[in-house]
Write a protein that holds these residues in place. Structure first.
Motif, PDB file in Angstrom:
ATOM      1  N   UNK A 148     -82.660  12.927  23.603  1.00 33.90           N
ATOM      2  CA  UNK A 148     -83.647  12.084  22.939  1.00 33.90           C
ATOM      3  C   UNK A 148     -83.352  10.605  23.170  1.00 33.90           C
ATOM      4  N   UNK A 149     -82.226  10.335  23.805  1.00 31.49           N
ATOM      5  CA  UNK A 149     -81.849   8.940  23.953  1.00 31.49           C
ATOM      6  C   UNK A 149     -82.900   8.161  24.739  1.00 31.49           C
ATOM      7  N   UNK A 150     -83.582   8.859  25.623  1.00 23.21           N
ATOM      8  CA  UNK A 150     -84.542   8.134  26.433  1.00 23.21           C
ATOM      9  C   UNK A 150     -85.981   8.427  26.038  1.00 23.21           C
ATOM     10  N   UNK A 151     -86.131   9.050  24.893  1.00 25.83           N
ATOM     11  CA  UNK A 151     -87.496   9.312  24.457  1.00 25.83           C
ATOM     12  C   UNK A 151     -88.184   7.997  24.154  1.00 25.83           C
ATOM     13  N   UNK A 152     -89.358   7.924  24.613  1.00 26.48           N
ATOM     14  CA  UNK A 152     -90.068   6.681  24.410  1.00 26.48           C
ATOM     15  C   UNK A 152     -91.333   7.015  23.634  1.00 26.48           C
ATOM     16  N   UNK A 153     -91.426   6.456  22.463  1.00 29.09           N
ATOM     17  CA  UNK A 153     -92.570   6.786  21.635  1.00 29.09           C
ATOM     18  C   UNK A 153     -93.501   5.591  21.639  1.00 29.09           C
ATOM     19  N   UNK A 154     -94.650   5.795  22.185  1.00 30.66           N
ATOM     20  CA  UNK A 154     -95.513   4.643  22.393  1.00 30.66           C
ATOM     21  C   UNK A 154     -96.222   4.188  21.143  1.00 30.66           C
ATOM     22  N   UNK A 155     -96.123   2.933  20.840  1.00 32.14           N
ATOM     23  CA  UNK A 155     -97.022   2.237  19.962  1.00 32.14           C
ATOM     24  C   UNK A 155     -97.175   2.799  18.554  1.00 32.14           C
ATOM     25  N   UNK A 156     -96.081   3.002  17.859  1.00 27.80           N
ATOM     26  CA  UNK A 156     -96.195   3.283  16.430  1.00 27.80           C
ATOM     27  C   UNK A 156     -96.251   1.934  15.725  1.00 27.80           C
ATOM     28  N   UNK A 157     -97.172   1.762  14.850  1.00 25.94           N
ATOM     29  CA  UNK A 157     -97.408   0.473  14.172  1.00 25.94           C
ATOM     30  C   UNK A 157     -97.371  -0.674  15.185  1.00 25.94           C
ATOM     31  N   UNK A 158     -98.073  -0.498  16.201  1.00 26.08           N
ATOM     32  CA  UNK A 158     -98.224  -1.453  17.306  1.00 26.08           C
ATOM     33  C   UNK A 158     -96.923  -2.095  17.802  1.00 26.08           C
ATOM     34  N   UNK A 159     -95.920  -1.340  17.801  1.00 22.44           N
ATOM     35  CA  UNK A 159     -94.742  -1.829  18.520  1.00 22.44           C
ATOM     36  C   UNK A 159     -94.056  -0.638  19.172  1.00 22.44           C
ATOM     37  N   UNK A 160     -93.277  -0.926  20.138  1.00 25.93           N
ATOM     38  CA  UNK A 160     -92.592   0.158  20.823  1.00 25.93           C
ATOM     39  C   UNK A 160     -91.306   0.470  20.094  1.00 25.93           C
ATOM     40  N   UNK A 161     -91.072   1.729  19.865  1.00 25.31           N
ATOM     41  CA  UNK A 161     -89.860   2.112  19.152  1.00 25.31           C
ATOM     42  C   UNK A 161     -89.044   3.032  20.043  1.00 25.31           C
ATOM     43  N   UNK A 162     -87.816   2.694  20.203  1.00 21.86           N
ATOM     44  CA  UNK A 162     -86.953   3.615  20.929  1.00 21.86           C
ATOM     45  C   UNK A 162     -86.208   4.438  19.907  1.00 21.86           C
ATOM     46  N   UNK A 163     -86.423   5.726  19.957  1.00 24.05           N
ATOM     47  CA  UNK A 163     -85.849   6.621  18.955  1.00 24.05           C
ATOM     48  C   UNK A 163     -84.618   7.288  19.550  1.00 24.05           C
ATOM     49  N   UNK A 164     -83.565   7.337  18.807  1.00 25.68           N
ATOM     50  CA  UNK A 164     -82.348   7.923  19.375  1.00 25.68           C
ATOM     51  C   UNK A 164     -81.975   9.234  18.702  1.00 25.68           C
ATOM     52  N   UNK A 165     -82.784   9.647  17.734  1.00 24.95           N
ATOM     53  CA  UNK A 165     -82.426  10.861  17.018  1.00 24.95           C
ATOM     54  C   UNK A 165     -83.686  11.688  16.808  1.00 24.95           C
ATOM     55  N   UNK A 166     -83.580  12.972  16.949  1.00 23.23           N
ATOM     56  CA  UNK A 166     -84.761  13.831  16.874  1.00 23.23           C
ATOM     57  C   UNK A 166     -85.390  13.800  15.480  1.00 23.23           C
ATOM     58  N   UNK A 167     -84.536  13.691  14.442  1.00 21.54           N
ATOM     59  CA  UNK A 167     -85.040  13.622  13.067  1.00 21.54           C
ATOM     60  C   UNK A 167     -85.872  12.348  12.879  1.00 21.54           C
ATOM     61  N   UNK A 168     -85.273  11.270  13.348  1.00 24.82           N
ATOM     62  CA  UNK A 168     -85.945   9.983  13.251  1.00 24.82           C
ATOM     63  C   UNK A 168     -87.319  10.040  13.932  1.00 24.82           C
ATOM     64  N   UNK A 169     -87.340  10.746  15.033  1.00 23.41           N
ATOM     65  CA  UNK A 169     -88.586  10.900  15.793  1.00 23.41           C
ATOM     66  C   UNK A 169     -89.631  11.650  14.972  1.00 23.41           C
ATOM     67  N   UNK A 170     -89.183  12.754  14.371  1.00 25.24           N
ATOM     68  CA  UNK A 170     -90.114  13.540  13.551  1.00 25.24           C
ATOM     69  C   UNK A 170     -90.644  12.715  12.375  1.00 25.24           C
ATOM     70  N   UNK A 171     -89.725  11.988  11.735  1.00 22.92           N
ATOM     71  CA  UNK A 171     -90.138  11.140  10.615  1.00 22.92           C
ATOM     72  C   UNK A 171     -91.129  10.084  11.053  1.00 22.92           C
ATOM     73  N   UNK A 172     -90.836   9.480  12.163  1.00 23.86           N
ATOM     74  CA  UNK A 172     -91.704   8.415  12.670  1.00 23.86           C
ATOM     75  C   UNK A 172     -93.106   8.941  12.914  1.00 23.86           C
ATOM     76  N   UNK A 173     -93.171  10.147  13.428  1.00 24.99           N
ATOM     77  CA  UNK A 173     -94.481  10.740  13.691  1.00 24.99           C
ATOM     78  C   UNK A 173     -95.202  11.013  12.374  1.00 24.99           C
ATOM     79  N   UNK A 174     -94.429  11.558  11.436  1.00 20.79           N
ATOM     80  CA  UNK A 174     -95.011  11.860  10.129  1.00 20.79           C
ATOM     81  C   UNK A 174     -95.550  10.577   9.485  1.00 20.79           C
TER      82      UNK A 174
END
Ligand code: GDP
Length: 501
Positions: A7-33
């Motif tokens: 997940x280190x290189x997962x790139x999640x585009x444009x949450x709250x109009x900014x780019x967020x680099x997520x380093x943890x799968x949990x964080x990613x799920x939360x961010x999506x939620x």
């Protein structure tokens, strides 16, 4: 997400109009939620993961000088057409002492070795001309050690002579000149040497460093001198090959024999080729079934500098391909598949580039059309595309079908505007098609189908199209003033109306 390991290189585009680099799968799920959106995740695997394991076969690092043994030089004969390349190669082939021993049933396999009275050997590639040379070079194969430049003494330096010189120089292959046809009545060796000097080839006799031998390929004069000069040149170059380890070779030519299957002639550059060896060349694979020389003799083994015809190929390898021995058939299949996949990927990439270029072009045309349509949308036009011709039946229903071509959209707009104000209750008017630019084949076809008239306003009609129109009796009328076009329309309509009673 289950498939995402790194997940280190997962790139999640444009949450709250900014780019967020997520380093943890949990964080990613939360961010999506938190985002409350449905997301498409583009997962880019970590760099080290993206490198597919390279399963190709590669040549070994170059051999140590101490491992090199003298090998025959590999010679290509080049020169202008009709200067005697084929005759020379034939003469050389028959001059071989080995050839004489076996009664000499020689056949063309693409390369042959000759053994001189002195025991020295030379290998010739016997597909003369620079086509073969450049085919090899195109694949990066540097098989040739020495080029023999054949120049006919009665003709001198010609176009392809110069081309051959250029090629040899570009490939950094030393040259030896064979001034041929010295037996011919019009032979002039001196003049030929002067001509050579003019193109930058200085022969030894005039103080240069290029060996020149005066021969007659036809009468077999001085052929020994030529081969000796080649051996001398080879010694100067300290040509050597390493006969140990896995085989490396270059494909000279390949063909299918109705009885013996797929054959390829190669020249060994390194290692010693034997029956049972497993070879790869491009995507082709072979398990060597039989080895022969150009006299058809079966060989037990082939050392560097020698050619052989190899039986046992599953596909035909291309000329110039590098042949590499691998340890097993399984490994050979792996290499072949790897190369096939790589080629496929390259093809796909090429396709993708071509497709995106096409799409861009289409998009441009589409946009232009859309713009035009927006501006001209208020004019009634029959829907585009194939339709049944709506030609009213019977003479009592007059109609006029028009195809309008204009030079710029402003004019087109003005014409359509003018036409839309012109109504005739007695004659049905229909604009079948309109557009910008010269009259096209399609316009003529449309006019032919709809029994229409083409009004060309300030645009050309290529003569080919005019001819097509003439053949189909399609009228094309040219105008450059709008009111004249309208006048003509009125006239055309009047012509169609029944005569007044
Ligand atoms: P290529 O096009 O360079 O392969 O030329 P060829 O080998 O086909 O020869 C062209 C013509 O020149 C043929 O008619 C040969 O017989 C002739 N020829 C070749 N070598 C000699 C030679 O040494 N002397 C003479 N008089 N004619 C030759």
């Amino acid at each position: 997400q289950r498939d995402v390991k790194y997940v280190s290189d997962l790139f999640l585009g444009d949450i709250r109009s900014r780019h967020t680099v997520i380093t943890d799968i949990k964080e990613l799920q939360n961010a999506i939620r938190r985002s409350g959106k449905r997301m498409r995740i583009i997962a880019k695997p970590a760099e080290e993961e993206s490198q597919v394991e390279d399963k190709d076969a590669y040549p070994r690092p170059p051999p140590k000088k101490s491992d090199l043994k003298f090998r025959p030089p590999i010679v290509t004969v080049m020169g202008h057409v009709d200067h005697g390349k084929t005759t020379l190669l034939d003469a050389l082939r028959h001059s071989s002492v080995v050839d004489q021993e076996f009664g000499g049933i020689t056949q063309h396999i693409g390369a042959f070795s000759v053994q001189l009275q002195t025991g020295a050997k030379v290998t010739f590639l016997d597909t003369p001309g620079h086509a073969a040379f450049s085919a090899m070079r195109a694949r990066g194969a540097n098989l040739t050690d020495i080029v023999v430049l054949v120049v006919a003494a009665d003709d001198g330096v010609m176009e392809q002579t110069v081309e051959s010189i250029k090629m040899a120089r570009k490939a950094k292959v030393p040259m030896l000149v064979a001034i041929n046809k010295i037996d011919a009545p019009k032979a002039n060796v001196e003049r030929t040497e002067q001509m050579l000097m003019q193109v930058g080839i200085q022969v030894e006799r005039v103080g240069g460093d290029v060996q020149a031998v005066h021969i007659s390929a036809l009468k077999c004069i001085n052929l020994d001198q030529l081969t000796e000069a080649l051996v001398l040149q080879a010694e100067l170059m300290e040509i050597g090959g390493d006969p140990s380890g896995p085989v490396e070779a270059v494909v000279v030519e390949s063909r299918v024999d109705p009885h013996r299957g797929r054959l390829c002639t190669l020249v060994v550059q390194r290692g010693t080729l034997k029956k049972g060896d497993v070879l790869t060349a491009d995507t082709a694979i072979a398990k060597v079934r039989l080895l022969r020389d150009s006299n058809g003799q079966i060989l037990d083994s082939v050392e560097p500098g020698y050619p052989a015809e190899v039986e046992g190929w599953k596909d035909l390898p291309p000329a110039g391909a590098l042949v590499l021995e691998v340890e097993s058939e399984r490994r050979a299949r792996e290499v072949s598949k790897f190369r096939e996949d790589k080629k496929e990927a390259e093809r796909l990439e090429e396709d993708a580039v071509a497709i995106s270029a096409k799409m861009e072009q289409h998009e441009k045309v589409y946009k232009e059309r859309l713009q035009l349509k927006r501006r001209l949308g208020r004019f009634k036009l029959r829907p585009e595309g194939p339709r049944k011709p709506e030609i009213p039946e019977g003479d009592n229903e007059p109609f006029i079908n028009l195809i309008i071509k204009a030079d710029v959209d402003g004019t087109l707009e003005a014409i359509l505007e003018a036409l839309s104000t012109y109504h005739s209750k007695k004659c049905k008017m229909d604009i079948v098609s309109y557009g910008i630019g010269a009259v096209t084949e399609n316009d003529v076809e449309l006019a032919d189908t709809f029994k229409g008239i083409i009004y060309a306003f300030n645009v050309d009609c290529p003569s080919r199209i005019q001819q097509q129109a003439n053949e189909n009796s399609v009228p094309i009328q040219h105008y450059n003033v709008i009111y004249k076009l309208i006048d003509a329309l009125k006239e055309d309509i009047n012509e169609r109306l029944p005569p007044k009673q």
